[in-house]
Enzyme design. Structure first.
Site, PDB file in Angstrom:
ATOM      1  N   THR A 175       9.810  -7.306 -11.958  1.00  0.00           N
ATOM      2  CA  THR A 175       9.068  -8.568 -12.067  1.00  0.00           C
ATOM      3  C   THR A 175       7.970  -8.610 -11.020  1.00  0.00           C
ATOM      4  O   THR A 175       8.221  -8.356  -9.839  1.00  0.00           O
ATOM      5  CB  THR A 175      10.045  -9.759 -11.878  1.00  0.00           C
ATOM      6  OG1 THR A 175      11.072  -9.629 -12.849  1.00  0.00           O
ATOM      7  CG2 THR A 175       9.334 -11.084 -12.028  1.00  0.00           C
ATOM      8  N   CYS A 195       2.084   0.600  12.478  1.00  0.00           N
ATOM      9  CA  CYS A 195       3.130   0.821  11.483  1.00  0.00           C
ATOM     10  C   CYS A 195       4.377   1.424  12.109  1.00  0.00           C
ATOM     11  O   CYS A 195       5.456   1.354  11.561  1.00  0.00           O
ATOM     12  CB  CYS A 195       2.620   1.720  10.365  1.00  0.00           C
ATOM     13  SG  CYS A 195       1.302   0.916   9.463  1.00  0.00           S
ATOM     14  N   ASN A 210      -6.602   4.306  10.014  1.00  0.00           N
ATOM     15  CA  ASN A 210      -6.051   3.090  10.602  1.00  0.00           C
ATOM     16  C   ASN A 210      -6.008   3.106  12.123  1.00  0.00           C
ATOM     17  O   ASN A 210      -5.917   2.055  12.741  1.00  0.00           O
ATOM     18  CB  ASN A 210      -4.647   2.815  10.044  1.00  0.00           C
ATOM     19  CG  ASN A 210      -3.769   4.042  10.057  1.00  0.00           C
ATOM     20  OD1 ASN A 210      -4.152   5.094   9.559  1.00  0.00           O
ATOM     21  ND2 ASN A 210      -2.601   3.929  10.644  1.00  0.00           N
ATOM     22  N   HIS A 260      -1.998  -7.501   2.577  1.00  0.00           N
ATOM     23  CA  HIS A 260      -1.853  -8.085   3.919  1.00  0.00           C
ATOM     24  C   HIS A 260      -2.935  -7.620   4.891  1.00  0.00           C
ATOM     25  O   HIS A 260      -3.101  -8.192   5.965  1.00  0.00           O
ATOM     26  CB  HIS A 260      -0.439  -7.859   4.475  1.00  0.00           C
ATOM     27  CG  HIS A 260      -0.122  -6.461   4.868  1.00  0.00           C
ATOM     28  ND1 HIS A 260      -0.243  -6.011   6.149  1.00  0.00           N
ATOM     29  CD2 HIS A 260       0.327  -5.393   4.148  1.00  0.00           C
ATOM     30  CE1 HIS A 260       0.137  -4.738   6.211  1.00  0.00           C
ATOM     31  NE2 HIS A 260       0.476  -4.337   5.005  1.00  0.00           N
ATOM     32  N   GLY A 290       0.819  -1.212   0.000  1.00  0.00           N
ATOM     33  CA  GLY A 290       0.000   0.000   0.000  1.00  0.00           C
ATOM     34  C   GLY A 290       0.854   1.264   0.000  1.00  0.00           C
ATOM     35  O   GLY A 290       0.508   2.261  -0.628  1.00  0.00           O
ATOM     36  N   THR A 291       1.985   1.211   0.694  1.00  0.00           N
ATOM     37  CA  THR A 291       2.885   2.371   0.753  1.00  0.00           C
ATOM     38  C   THR A 291       3.336   2.751  -0.648  1.00  0.00           C
ATOM     39  O   THR A 291       3.325   3.934  -1.022  1.00  0.00           O
ATOM     40  CB  THR A 291       4.111   2.032   1.638  1.00  0.00           C
ATOM     41  OG1 THR A 291       3.652   1.758   2.962  1.00  0.00           O
ATOM     42  CG2 THR A 291       5.116   3.161   1.660  1.00  0.00           C
ATOM     43  N   GLN A 304      -6.942   0.505   4.596  1.00  0.00           N
ATOM     44  CA  GLN A 304      -7.525   0.021   5.855  1.00  0.00           C
ATOM     45  C   GLN A 304      -8.988  -0.401   5.683  1.00  0.00           C
ATOM     46  O   GLN A 304      -9.490  -1.240   6.430  1.00  0.00           O
ATOM     47  CB  GLN A 304      -7.413   1.132   6.900  1.00  0.00           C
ATOM     48  CG  GLN A 304      -7.471   0.672   8.337  1.00  0.00           C
ATOM     49  CD  GLN A 304      -6.347  -0.277   8.724  1.00  0.00           C
ATOM     50  OE1 GLN A 304      -6.627  -1.311   9.337  1.00  0.00           O
ATOM     51  NE2 GLN A 304      -5.107   0.038   8.406  1.00  0.00           N
TER      52      GLN A 304
HETATM   53  N1  PLP Z   1      -2.408   3.242   4.462  1.00  0.00           N
HETATM   54  C1  PLP Z   1      -3.002   2.862   5.593  1.00  0.00           C
HETATM   55  C2  PLP Z   1      -4.265   3.553   6.012  1.00  0.00           C
HETATM   56  C3  PLP Z   1      -2.463   1.837   6.377  1.00  0.00           C
HETATM   57  O1  PLP Z   1      -3.072   1.473   7.509  1.00  0.00           O
HETATM   58  C4  PLP Z   1      -1.266   1.218   5.949  1.00  0.00           C
HETATM   59  C5  PLP Z   1      -0.623   0.168   6.755  1.00  0.00           C
HETATM   60  O2  PLP Z   1      -0.961  -0.096   7.864  1.00  0.00           O
HETATM   61  C6  PLP Z   1      -0.698   1.653   4.749  1.00  0.00           C
HETATM   62  C7  PLP Z   1      -1.284   2.665   4.026  1.00  0.00           C
HETATM   63  C8  PLP Z   1       0.555   1.035   4.227  1.00  0.00           C
HETATM   64  O3  PLP Z   1       0.289  -0.210   3.643  1.00  0.00           O
HETATM   65  P1  PLP Z   1       1.444  -1.286   3.489  1.00  0.00           P
HETATM   66  O4  PLP Z   1       1.736  -1.818   4.861  1.00  0.00           O
HETATM   67  O5  PLP Z   1       0.882  -2.324   2.572  1.00  0.00           O
HETATM   68  O6  PLP Z   1       2.604  -0.593   2.902  1.00  0.00           O
END
Ligand code: PLP
Length: 353
Positions: A208, A297, A122, A172, A53-54, A150
């Site tokens: 890849t 996080c 989150n 995840h 997600g990041t 989230q």
């Molecule tokens: N955005 C939100 C709202 C999240 O809660 C998180 C991770 O907890 C992320 C982005 C980042 O996702 P990732 O852990 O897949 O990089």
């Protein structure tokens, strides 16, 4: 999900190869894309697989040539740290974006504007009115990115209803395994790649593809979204009861964050001033309850919550406890938390006598 991932790992092939097993890998990749696109309500070609997600958030915010950028003050660090100079849209005491502040900014900013607002927070679970925000942003000719990491799997994420131009999701968060995320980018929106190299993902994300993680992502999407509504209602009810018990057990000045806003079914963020969150976390851990102080996080560190500070003001972000659950959480799990609070309340009373 584990079996689906293991099947791919047993015969690892590169979806860019043109031999038969490469073509089989490509077919799995595209099937996974179709599965997730169908759940989101977009065209498969509008979905770019990323590593998490990041990365999806970074691609959305760095890839679009915007004149100016605004993000909600309560966004995840992968948004806030990505565009540190962006205007921070304030939220009210419930954590909901202040529409008038956004409109004022849109009126005076350099076009085209790019606005990033998360679907659900989150830490608090607070849900933003994305469709309403999209209407406002589009009225000023801007684009809306929505971090739905989230929310995905917990509430419906329907692109037709949300009307955001870009949406980030992550595997995840729905039990799909780590190592895959995705960014929906609407056909009309030019978005430059973050990673340069091969021509994967329609030349929009080189490297890849992590096929095993992507297949697991699609499999988990089918399973999780197939169960939508089956566990969510119960869990929210149990958490509401838990919040009521916290208020009754510690009647002095406790806070349930975002209580008056729509929230995810699986998240409660509380502050109980008489019980520091560190004390609660230690006792939770000893009792096999995996809770956290704010965002996981920033694991390993108990920091002040920027989300709570945005809601209540500077200096207010300490001593919060986040309780969250999922499809596997039982009523007994939630009851274990209230039993622990009652035990701690007794101890606390005893110490103060
Ligand atoms: N955005 C939100 C709202 C999240 O809660 C998180 C991770 O907890 C992320 C982005 C980042 O996702 P990732 O852990 O897949 O990089």
């Amino acid at each position: 999900v584990i079996d689906a991932i293991a099947d791919v790992l047993r015969s690892p092939h590169n979806a860019s190869s043109i031999h038969a097993s490469g073509r089989a890998a490509k077919s799995l990749l595209e099937q996974s894309r179709r599965t997730i696109a169908a759940h989101l309500g977009c065209f498969p070609a509008e979905l770019i697989f990323t590593s998490c997600g990041t990365e999806a958030n970074n691609m959305a915010l760095k890839g679009v040539a915007a004149g100016s950028i605004a993000v909600t003050a309560t966004e995840h660090s992968s948004v806030l740290q990505c565009v540190p100079a962006a205007y921070k849209i304030p939220v009210d005491a419930n954590g909901v974006l202040k529409m008038d502040a956004l409109e004022q900014w849109l009126q005076h900013t350099t076009a085209p504007a790019l606005v990033s607002v998360m679907l659900a927070n989150n830490e608090t679970g607070v849900i933003q009115p994305i469709a309403e925000i999209a209407t406002l942003v589009h009225r000023y000719g801007g684009w809306l990115h929505c971090d739905a990491v989230q929310a995905y799997g917990k509430i419906p994420v329907d692109i037709g209803l949300l009307r955001a131009d870009m949406i980030s999701i992550s595997a995840h968060k729905i039990g799909g395994g780590q190592g895959a995320g995705a960014l929906f980018i609407a056909n009309h929106l030019p978005c430059a790649p973050l990673l340069h190299g091969g021509g994967q993902e329609q030349n929009r994300r080189a490297g890849t593809e992590n096929l095993a993680a992507i297949v697991g992502f699609a499999y988990a999407t089918d399973l999780t979204l197939g169960m939508m509504g089956q566990w969510q209602a119960n869990l929210r009810r149990w958490l509401n009861t838990l919040e009521d018990i916290a208020c009754a057990t510690f009647p002095d000045d406790n806070i349930v964050f975002g209580k008056d806003a729509p929230r995810l079914p699986n998240t409660s963020l509380l502050r109980i001033p008489t019980l520091p969150s560190e004390t609660q976390l230690i006792h939770c851990d000893l009792n096999h309850i995996a809770a956290s102080a704010g965002s996981a996080c920033s694991s390993g560190r108990i920091t002040h919550s920027h989300v709570v500070e945005a809601m209540l003001g500077t200096g207010q972000g300490g001593d919060v406890l986040r309780i969250s659950g999922g499809w596997h959480t039982t009523q007994e799990d939630i009851a274990a938390v209230s039993a622990l609070w009652q035990k701690l309340a007794q101890k606390h009373k005893h110490l103060n006598q």
